[in-house]
Write a protein that holds these residues in place. Structure first.
Motif, PDB file in Angstrom:
ATOM      1  N   PHE A   1     -15.302 -38.825 -52.284  1.00 15.29           N
ATOM      2  CA  PHE A   1     -14.643 -40.016 -52.076  1.00 15.29           C
ATOM      3  C   PHE A   1     -13.150 -40.106 -52.018  1.00 15.29           C
ATOM      4  CE2 PHE A   1     -18.527 -41.443 -54.379  1.00 15.29           C
ATOM      5  CZ  PHE A   1     -18.523 -42.654 -53.984  1.00 15.29           C
ATOM      6  N   HIS A   2     -12.460 -38.855 -52.361  1.00 10.12           N
ATOM      7  CA  HIS A   2     -10.951 -38.831 -52.280  1.00 10.12           C
ATOM      8  C   HIS A   2     -10.734 -38.567 -50.954  1.00 10.12           C
ATOM      9  CE1 HIS A   2      -7.032 -38.448 -53.699  1.00 10.12           C
ATOM     10  NE2 HIS A   2      -6.838 -37.209 -53.149  1.00 10.12           N
ATOM     11  N   LEU A   3     -11.589 -37.488 -50.323  1.00  9.94           N
ATOM     12  CA  LEU A   3     -11.113 -37.437 -48.937  1.00  9.94           C
ATOM     13  C   LEU A   3     -11.342 -38.557 -47.829  1.00  9.94           C
ATOM     14  CD1 LEU A   3     -12.582 -33.922 -48.651  1.00  9.94           C
ATOM     15  CD2 LEU A   3     -10.244 -34.438 -48.624  1.00  9.94           C
ATOM     16  N   HIS A   4     -12.503 -39.244 -48.101  1.00 11.03           N
ATOM     17  CA  HIS A   4     -12.796 -40.443 -47.602  1.00 11.03           C
ATOM     18  C   HIS A   4     -11.738 -41.598 -47.570  1.00 11.03           C
ATOM     19  CE1 HIS A   4     -15.198 -44.149 -46.576  1.00 11.03           C
ATOM     20  NE2 HIS A   4     -15.186 -43.629 -45.421  1.00 11.03           N
ATOM     21  N   ALA A   5     -11.279 -41.658 -48.921  1.00 10.77           N
ATOM     22  CA  ALA A   5     -10.092 -42.757 -49.155  1.00 10.77           C
ATOM     23  C   ALA A   5      -9.008 -42.322 -48.463  1.00 10.77           C
ATOM     24  CB  ALA A   5     -10.272 -42.993 -50.655  1.00 10.77           C
ATOM     25  N   MET A   6      -8.946 -41.055 -48.425  1.00 10.93           N
ATOM     26  CA  MET A   6      -7.393 -40.708 -47.831  1.00 10.93           C
ATOM     27  C   MET A   6      -7.495 -40.734 -46.318  1.00 10.93           C
ATOM     28  SD  MET A   6      -5.006 -39.896 -50.234  1.00 10.93           S
ATOM     29  CE  MET A   6      -3.970 -38.888 -49.463  1.00 10.93           C
ATOM     30  N   GLY A   7      -8.709 -40.698 -45.731  1.00  8.70           N
ATOM     31  CA  GLY A   7      -8.811 -40.885 -44.454  1.00  8.70           C
ATOM     32  C   GLY A   7      -8.945 -39.611 -43.677  1.00  8.70           C
ATOM     33  N   HIS A   8      -9.200 -38.410 -44.503  1.00 12.27           N
ATOM     34  CA  HIS A   8      -9.456 -37.242 -44.007  1.00 12.27           C
ATOM     35  C   HIS A   8     -11.080 -36.874 -43.637  1.00 12.27           C
ATOM     36  CE1 HIS A   8      -5.190 -36.531 -44.663  1.00 12.27           C
ATOM     37  NE2 HIS A   8      -5.336 -36.371 -46.170  1.00 12.27           N
ATOM     38  N   MET A   9     -11.744 -37.971 -43.812  1.00  7.16           N
ATOM     39  CA  MET A   9     -13.241 -37.756 -43.732  1.00  7.16           C
ATOM     40  C   MET A   9     -13.600 -38.976 -43.158  1.00  7.16           C
ATOM     41  SD  MET A   9     -16.540 -37.167 -46.539  1.00  7.16           S
ATOM     42  CE  MET A   9     -15.629 -35.313 -46.809  1.00  7.16           C
ATOM     43  N   SER A  10     -14.482 -38.992 -42.009  1.00  3.86           N
ATOM     44  CA  SER A  10     -15.012 -40.122 -41.335  1.00  3.86           C
ATOM     45  C   SER A  10     -16.108 -40.758 -42.069  1.00  3.86           C
ATOM     46  CB  SER A  10     -15.443 -39.455 -39.797  1.00  3.86           C
ATOM     47  OG  SER A  10     -16.720 -38.669 -40.098  1.00  3.86           O
ATOM     48  N   ASP A  11     -16.383 -42.071 -41.539  1.00  8.61           N
ATOM     49  CA  ASP A  11     -17.622 -42.695 -42.305  1.00  8.61           C
ATOM     50  C   ASP A  11     -18.814 -41.963 -42.119  1.00  8.61           C
ATOM     51  OD1 ASP A  11     -15.514 -44.569 -42.957  1.00  8.61           O
ATOM     52  OD2 ASP A  11     -15.950 -45.952 -41.265  1.00  8.61           O
ATOM     53  N   ARG A  12     -19.012 -41.427 -40.992  1.00  9.60           N
ATOM     54  CA  ARG A  12     -20.474 -40.713 -40.711  1.00  9.60           C
ATOM     55  C   ARG A  12     -20.454 -39.523 -41.546  1.00  9.60           C
ATOM     56  NH1 ARG A  12     -22.394 -38.493 -34.804  1.00  9.60           N
ATOM     57  NH2 ARG A  12     -24.405 -37.523 -35.571  1.00  9.60           N
TER      58      ARG A  12
ATOM     59  N   PHE B   1     -18.972 -39.102 -44.339  1.00 10.68           N
ATOM     60  CA  PHE B   1     -19.255 -39.497 -45.926  1.00 10.68           C
ATOM     61  C   PHE B   1     -20.665 -39.899 -46.177  1.00 10.68           C
ATOM     62  CE2 PHE B   1     -19.081 -42.955 -48.993  1.00 10.68           C
ATOM     63  CZ  PHE B   1     -18.526 -42.351 -50.035  1.00 10.68           C
ATOM     64  N   ARG B   2     -21.216 -40.600 -45.126  1.00 11.25           N
ATOM     65  CA  ARG B   2     -22.547 -41.150 -45.077  1.00 11.25           C
ATOM     66  C   ARG B   2     -23.629 -39.828 -45.238  1.00 11.25           C
ATOM     67  NH1 ARG B   2     -21.117 -45.031 -41.047  1.00 11.25           N
ATOM     68  NH2 ARG B   2     -22.042 -43.757 -39.543  1.00 11.25           N
ATOM     69  N   TYR B   3     -23.344 -38.996 -44.674  1.00  8.58           N
ATOM     70  CA  TYR B   3     -24.050 -37.580 -44.823  1.00  8.58           C
ATOM     71  C   TYR B   3     -23.851 -36.692 -45.937  1.00  8.58           C
ATOM     72  CZ  TYR B   3     -26.042 -38.024 -39.848  1.00  8.58           C
ATOM     73  OH  TYR B   3     -26.894 -38.548 -38.765  1.00  8.58           O
ATOM     74  N   GLY B   4     -22.621 -36.593 -46.397  1.00 11.74           N
ATOM     75  CA  GLY B   4     -22.201 -35.806 -47.703  1.00 11.74           C
ATOM     76  C   GLY B   4     -22.568 -36.518 -48.985  1.00 11.74           C
TER      77      GLY B   4
END
Length: 217
Positions: free
Chosen positions: A169-180, A182-185
């Motif tokens: 959640f933190h990496l996704h909110a910071m923009g360091h992880m793509s939506d795709r 995040f959906r797999y992770g």
């Protein structure tokens, strides 16, 4: 738990709900870890010594018509359900005060419930495996080798369950992880949580039941 509830009720007084999403997400998981750590401490203090505190009257359990498995399930059901009610309420309060989205609310509540289930099983199972029926001092039972091992394992499970979701959640909110990604992770972290929870419940309770059945009356 009362102090944590008081803190959660005052989160908006501290203006935490006005922080950017990445920091509100992080605070939710920090609150989750705080609640889980308190749960580990209380379970080690009150659930782990339950069987040892039966003391010299333990033979009554062995001669009763109830099986050891049923006695263990009853103790587990009571302790786990009480912890789940409190932890679920605290995490819902924390998420509502921080105004986070529904997915994060569901994840934080689910992790809190899994921690309650596993911590109760570990404390009760190890309490049966390392039962000392001659010791009458609860503090000595808690500070024994079995009590220390129980606390270490409970904290290890808490870190294992909270850290993957917090990182996602933190990496996704910071923009360091793509939506795709995040959906797999997220399903991968959920699968890891379910596997660790299943093993954390089944193995200690099975070991505790076998330890009780080996006792002579």
């Amino acid at each position: 738990f009362g102090l944590l509830a008081l803190y959660f009720l005052n989160l908006r007084q501290l203006h935490y709900h006005l922080l950017p999403p990445e920091w509100r997400n992080l605070i939710v998981f920090l609150n989750l870890f705080s609640v889980s750590a308190v749960t580990c401490s209380l379970s080690s203090r009150f659930i782990y010594p339950q069987m040892s505190m039966e003391g010299h009257s333990f033979w009554l359990l062995g001669l009763s018509p109830l099986t050891m498995g049923r006695i263990l399930r009853a103790k587990y059901g009571l302790s786990a359900s009480l912890l789940m009610v409190v932890n679920f309420a605290l995490m819902m309060l924390s998420s509502a005060m921080l105004q986070v989205d529904g997915l994060l609310r569901a994840v934080s509540a689910g992790v809190a419930l899994s921690v309650c289930a596993v911590v109760s099983a570990l404390s009760l199972g190890l309490g049966c495996m390392f039962a000392d029926l001659k010791e009458r001092n609860p503090a000595a039972i808690v500070s024994s080798f079995g009590g220390t091992l129980n606390l270490v394992l409970c904290m290890a499970y808490t870190i294992l369950s909270v850290l993957p979701f917090a990182a996602l959640f933190h990496l996704h909110a910071m923009g360091h992880m793509s939506d795709r990604a995040f959906r797999y992770g997220l399903p991968a972290a959920l699968a890891l949580l379910l596997l660790a929870t299943a093993l954390g419940i089944a193995l200690p309770l099975r070991g505790g039941r076998r330890a009780l059945q080996r006792h002579e009356f």
